[in-house]
Scaffold this motif. Structure first.
Motif, PDB file in Angstrom:
ATOM      1  N   ALA A 260      25.006 -27.009 -19.980  1.00 18.99           N
ATOM      2  CA  ALA A 260      26.301 -27.702 -20.016  1.00 18.99           C
ATOM      3  C   ALA A 260      26.823 -27.805 -21.445  1.00 18.99           C
ATOM      4  O   ALA A 260      28.024 -27.648 -21.687  1.00 18.99           O
ATOM      5  CB  ALA A 260      26.171 -29.085 -19.392  1.00 18.99           C
ATOM      6  N   VAL A 261      25.948 -28.066 -22.391  1.00 18.84           N
ATOM      7  CA  VAL A 261      26.358 -28.158 -23.791  1.00 18.84           C
ATOM      8  C   VAL A 261      26.858 -26.799 -24.285  1.00 18.84           C
ATOM      9  O   VAL A 261      27.915 -26.698 -24.928  1.00 18.84           O
ATOM     10  CB  VAL A 261      25.194 -28.659 -24.664  1.00 18.84           C
ATOM     11  N   VAL A 262      26.088 -25.741 -23.985  1.00 24.66           N
ATOM     12  CA  VAL A 262      26.507 -24.401 -24.392  1.00 24.66           C
ATOM     13  C   VAL A 262      27.829 -24.033 -23.734  1.00 24.66           C
ATOM     14  O   VAL A 262      28.729 -23.466 -24.375  1.00 24.66           O
ATOM     15  CB  VAL A 262      25.418 -23.373 -24.030  1.00 24.66           C
ATOM     16  N   PHE A 263      27.964 -24.364 -22.464  1.00 17.56           N
ATOM     17  CA  PHE A 263      29.194 -24.045 -21.734  1.00 17.56           C
ATOM     18  C   PHE A 263      30.385 -24.791 -22.328  1.00 17.56           C
ATOM     19  O   PHE A 263      31.483 -24.229 -22.453  1.00 17.56           O
ATOM     20  CB  PHE A 263      29.008 -24.410 -20.263  1.00 17.56           C
ATOM     21  N   MET A 264      30.193 -26.040 -22.724  1.00 23.19           N
ATOM     22  CA  MET A 264      31.271 -26.814 -23.331  1.00 23.19           C
ATOM     23  C   MET A 264      31.729 -26.164 -24.633  1.00 23.19           C
ATOM     24  O   MET A 264      32.931 -26.067 -24.923  1.00 23.19           O
ATOM     25  CB  MET A 264      30.814 -28.246 -23.596  1.00 23.19           C
ATOM     26  N   LEU A 265      30.774 -25.685 -25.442  1.00 21.01           N
ATOM     27  CA  LEU A 265      31.128 -25.023 -26.694  1.00 21.01           C
ATOM     28  C   LEU A 265      31.877 -23.716 -26.439  1.00 21.01           C
ATOM     29  O   LEU A 265      32.853 -23.408 -27.142  1.00 21.01           O
ATOM     30  CB  LEU A 265      29.859 -24.756 -27.513  1.00 21.01           C
ATOM     31  N   VAL A 266      31.439 -22.972 -25.432  1.00 23.64           N
ATOM     32  CA  VAL A 266      32.115 -21.715 -25.101  1.00 23.64           C
ATOM     33  C   VAL A 266      33.543 -21.981 -24.624  1.00 23.64           C
ATOM     34  O   VAL A 266      34.494 -21.310 -25.054  1.00 23.64           O
ATOM     35  CB  VAL A 266      31.319 -20.948 -24.024  1.00 23.64           C
ATOM     36  N   VAL A 267      33.704 -22.968 -23.747  1.00 19.32           N
ATOM     37  CA  VAL A 267      35.037 -23.307 -23.246  1.00 19.32           C
ATOM     38  C   VAL A 267      35.930 -23.779 -24.384  1.00 19.32           C
ATOM     39  O   VAL A 267      37.107 -23.384 -24.480  1.00 19.32           O
ATOM     40  CB  VAL A 267      34.937 -24.382 -22.147  1.00 19.32           C
ATOM     41  N   GLY A 268      35.398 -24.627 -25.260  1.00 14.44           N
ATOM     42  CA  GLY A 268      36.187 -25.103 -26.392  1.00 14.44           C
ATOM     43  C   GLY A 268      36.640 -23.970 -27.290  1.00 14.44           C
ATOM     44  O   GLY A 268      37.792 -23.945 -27.745  1.00 14.44           O
TER      45      GLY A 268
END
Length: 310
Positions: A284-292
């Protein structure tokens, strides 16, 4: 007396500052930000901090015993084929739906903006796919695209079928994207239509007087004035596509194999079904960074596009 005399003006000045009408009005306006700050903290800041903490632990979501594991969860993410497949299809889905819906919705909005008999009915027909739940649409299209001979499309094909719409990896990915485009194009066309109706007719009248063709009017007037709508529409499509879960899950359950597996499905499956809460938090943390990062790049490109078109 001298000490009291020197302090009294300072106290009076502070009191007058607090009772100033402008300052009181400013405090009242700032008070409206308190509920927003509370909502931000409860729904974003605190869960984000918890996800960051759990991402470096072996927490399974049930046991109270939590051990620090460092970056081990992050290492497992990039070595898990299911998660990598989910990331790949999620990016393909988000980019594919954003591009295709944008290319279809703008000309559709231009057509719906013209005067013709039954225009409002046609608008309602195109807008209707956006009304039902996307999960329900996934179930309905699952029957329509069933790879069995009993599927609606395969039944119509007869001897030409059956076509493995949902059992072939490539066809399954295309089918999911096709259903998403079908359900979203009408809604975004109505969004563009709202912007089209705000363009004064005087612009087109002046263009016709100058001898501009319909294509020239579209490129010189319509498209530049639709640039803000393109930014909003593409941002909604991209963010919605990156966090998609319901349509691929109800249509294909993420299959065949991991062909239509998504990041959100991987997070849910790892955190709940497999009791790997720490690994799911890391994802989830990695995904949040990718989305951002993707949204930031998209906003920069959209602002530059608006600047060139305007």
């Amino acid at each position: 007396m001298t000490a009291f005399g020197t302090r009294a003006p300072a106290a009076t000045g502070a009191l007058s500052w607090l009772t100033s009408p402008k300052k009181l009005e400013g405090l009242r306006l700032q008070a409206f930000l308190v509920p927003i700050g509370i909502v931000f903290a409860v729904l974003f800041a605190i869960p984000l901090a918890q996800s960051l903490y759990f991402s470096v632990t072996d927490f399974n979501g049930y046991s109270t015993e939590v051990n620090f594991v460092g970056l081990e969860n992050y290492r497992k993410i990039f070595s898990d084929p299911a998660m990598l497949a989910g990331l790949g299809f999620t990016l393909l889905y988000a980019i594919g739906t954003t591009v295709i819906v944008t290319l279809l919705a703008i000309p559709l909005a231009v057509l719906l903006n013209r005067r013709f008999f039954g225009r409002n009915v046609v608008r309602a027909v195109f807008f209707f796919p956006a009304i039902p739940s996307i999960a329900i649409l996934g179930l309905v299209w699952g029957f329509i695209l069933s790879p069995l001979g009993s599927g609606a499309i395969n039944s119509l094909l007869g001897d030409l079928g059956p076509v493995p719409w949902l059992s072939d990896s490539t066809l399954a990915q295309l089918s999911v994207i096709m259903v998403a485009v079908w359900s979203s194009t009408g809604w975004h066309a109505i969004l563009y239509l709202a912007y089209l109706q705000s363009i004064p007719d005087d612009y087109y009248e002046a263009a016709r007087v100058d001898g501009a063709s319909s294509r020239q009017s579209f490129l010189s007037i319509t498209l530049p004035l639709l640039a803000p709508a393109v930014t909003i529409s593409s941002l909604l499509l991209m963010t919605g596509g990156l966090k998609v879960y319901d349509l691929p899950y109800t249509l294909t359950k993420g299959g065949p194999g991991y062909a239509t597996f998504t990041i959100t499905q991987s997070i849910i499956q790892s955190g709940i079904a497999q009791a790997k809460f720490g690994q799911a938090s890391a994802l989830a943390v990695v995904f949040m960074l990718v989305v951002g990062a993707i949204v930031a790049v998209q906003l920069v490109l959209s602002s530059r596009l608006e600047g060139r078109l305007s």
